[in-house]
Design an enzyme around this catalytic site. Structure first.
Site, short mmCIF file in Angstrom:
data_model
loop_
_atom_site.label_atom_id
_atom_site.label_comp_id
_atom_site.label_asym_id
_atom_site.label_seq_id
_atom_site.Cartn_x
_atom_site.Cartn_y
_atom_site.Cartn_z
CG HIS A 251 -10.78 -18.25 23.65
ND1 HIS A 251 -10.24 -17.06 23.22
CD2 HIS A 251 -12.08 -17.99 23.94
CE1 HIS A 251 -11.17 -16.12 23.26
NE2 HIS A 251 -12.29 -16.66 23.70
CG HIS B 227 -16.97 -17.69 21.04
ND1 HIS B 227 -15.87 -18.51 21.19
CD2 HIS B 227 -16.67 -16.55 21.72
CE1 HIS B 227 -14.97 -17.90 21.93
NE2 HIS B 227 -15.42 -16.70 22.26
CD GLN C 239 -13.19 -13.73 20.46
OE1 GLN C 239 -12.61 -13.85 21.55
NE2 GLN C 239 -13.54 -12.54 19.95
CD GLU D 292 -14.37 -16.00 26.38
OE1 GLU D 292 -13.50 -15.15 26.18
OE2 GLU D 292 -15.26 -16.28 25.54
NE ARG E 176 -9.24 -10.75 17.68
CZ ARG E 176 -8.16 -10.63 18.43
NH1 ARG E 176 -6.99 -11.07 17.98
NH2 ARG E 176 -8.23 -10.06 19.62
#
Length: 491
Positions: free
Chosen positions: A102, A276, A100, A127, A295
């Protein structure tokens, strides 16, 4: 300080029973159940619970922050929504998660407007991951030289890639950066047509058999490099784990993404657009509060090849350089801080208190004018809260002070109207799993736990069972590891 209970997520990919770190931080563990994630924040799908007093009164964290402005961000007259910009998690990973990436904020706004069913908010989702145990992950595109080495050592895959139009020589001839091969492979493999996927369905078992053969033949020889060995092993493992015969994710993951084996206390940062996937291990994760995920395979979930392709244009050298993270440390090394200058949503501090060094001074965590969430792992420790008076703060202009005084007056009036009564804790014997909400303006004093003070921990505590060194695989048995999450006031 007020105690918090986390939200627990039992996703299928989690570690089962008491082998899971998340389970050991939970109550009422069911041995046959997977325990994947523990959430501490105000996320709508798993808001933490605030324990108001020893009588058992509770309230969702988001509503508590709405009702009690002095426990929320000190920022003039901004509207208080109760929403924290960050979410603190503990993850226990037994099976691979989806590949995935973001979106950045600009793209998130666009996607939320156009496809709210797949992108439920308009926020980005950077993240930071801190390994608690040996942790395996895919993070970022692999450089051209390593991708070429992997393909050239696995001729069967190299030939199959050519049949879908992937030609290394042609891609390199167009120029680009050192990730151009992996970027193009990612585009082709995720956007594969039904015809191309059919080729992979026919060929995948043969590829697995060939990979296993190469590994067996190379077992007692040095005919292939450790890098190629790891790729082939990962490919075989992912193929056995995937539930879809048309999923090209195992090829993308094993040969074109960067494999990262984190040792305990290593950290990585995943910025927008970086592909990642987590593979195995326990970690602490802090992220911006968002659900936006694009995804690219490994699980049956919805994939977005067109969106991913556009995001890959902004996944290059700078993003790859930011993945390995080194913290700043206090002079004595007792506190390390992870923050990204360009990300205001979160900052993560880790403090260590060693029981074997009883003569050492307590660890002091300075006050901040924002709410913080604290989590204790490892051995119990003592936590003391000291509210810092206004006189100890830096001088402000008279105009700023007048505005703040007026705002404080309104906050006090609002809290007087709040019928809920709560009793903040000033000192606490904190066992492993203890989670706390820290009021703005509070300095923390962390010290070695005195067992005689264990009665200070209420029977209604949301913490886990008493500390057992065997439960904390990498935290020394004489050490308390305290994580403190907040927004990044340095940004």
């Amino acid at each position: 300080m007020l105690k918090l209970s986390p939200a627990i997520k039992n996703y299928a990919w989690g570690v089962v029973g008491t082998d899971s770190k998340v389970a050991l931080l939970s109550k009422g563990v069911i041995e046959q159940k997977p325990y994947a994630e523990m959430w501490l924040g105000t996320h709508k799908d798993g808001c933490a619970t605030v324990h108001l007093n020893d009588a058992g009164d509770k309230i969702d964290l988001i509503n508590f922050l709405k009702e009690n402005p002095t426990w929320n961000k000190v920022s003039g007259s901004q509207e208080l929504t109760g929403q924290l910009p960050f979410l603190l998690k503990v993850l226990s990973v037994a099976q691979p998660l989806s590949i995935q990436a973001h979106p950045n904020k600009q793209l998130a706004v666009k996607l939320h407007k156009e496809q709210p069913q797949h992108f439920p908010d308009d926020n980005h989702k950077p993240e930071l991951t801190f390994a608690l145990t040996p942790f395996s992950a895919l993070a970022g595109l692999e450089i051209n030289s390593i991708a070429i080495e992997r393909l050239s050592s696995f001729e069967s895959l190299s030939e199959l890639m050519k049949t879908i139009g992937f030609c290394s020589e042609d891609i390199l001839a167009k120029g680009g950066d050192e990730y151009s091969l992996s970027r193009e492979a990612c585009r082709m493999l995720t956007a594969s047509s039904d015809e191309i996927k059919a080729k992979f369905v026919v060929s995948m078992k043969q590829l697995v058999d060939k990979a296993q053969q190469i590994l067996v033949e190379a077992k007692d020889k040095t005919t292939i490099s450790p890098n190629v060995t790891m790729s082939l092993q990962l490919f075989v493992s992912l193929c056995s784990a995937t539930s879809s015969p048309t999923d090209t994710g195992p090829v993308l993951a094993a040969f074109f993404l960067c494999h990262r084996k984190l040792s305990p206390c290593d950290a990585i940062f995943l910025s927008a657009n970086v592909p990642h996937a987590y593979l195995s291990g326990d970690c602490v994760e802090i992220m911006a509060t968002s659900d936006n995920v694009v995804r690219a395979g490994l699980t049956p979930k919805h994939c977005d090849p067109v969106i991913l392709s556009s995001m890959l244009d902004d996944c290059g050298v700078e993003q790859m350089k930011m993945i390995p993270q080194l913290p700043t440390s206090s002079p004595d090394g007792s506190v390390t801080t992870f923050f990204i200058p360009s990300i205001s949503d979160f900052c993560l501090q880790r403090a260590c208190v060693s029981a074997s060094n009883t003569s050492s001074s307590p660890v002091i965590i300075p006050m901040m004018n924002v709410p913080r969430i604290l989590l204790v792992l490892g051995r119990p420790c003592m936590i003391e809260a000291v509210h810092v008076s206004k006189s100890s703060k830096s001088q402000e202009t008279s105009h700023d002070e007048e505005i703040k005084q007026e705002h404080t007056k309104k906050e006090d009036e609002k809290e007087k109207e709040n019928p809920r009564k709560f009793n903040p804790l000033m000192k606490l014997f904190a066992e492993e799993g203890t989670a706390l909400l820290i009021q703005p303006g509070t300095q923390l004093i962390l010290s070695v736990a005195d067992p005689s003070h264990s009665q200070m921990s209420s029977s209604s505590s949301p913490s886990s069972e008493s500390f057992n060194p065997s439960h904390s695989q990498i935290i020394p048995s004489d050490c308390s590891m305290i994580f403190i999450a907040s927004e990044n006031v340095r940004a």
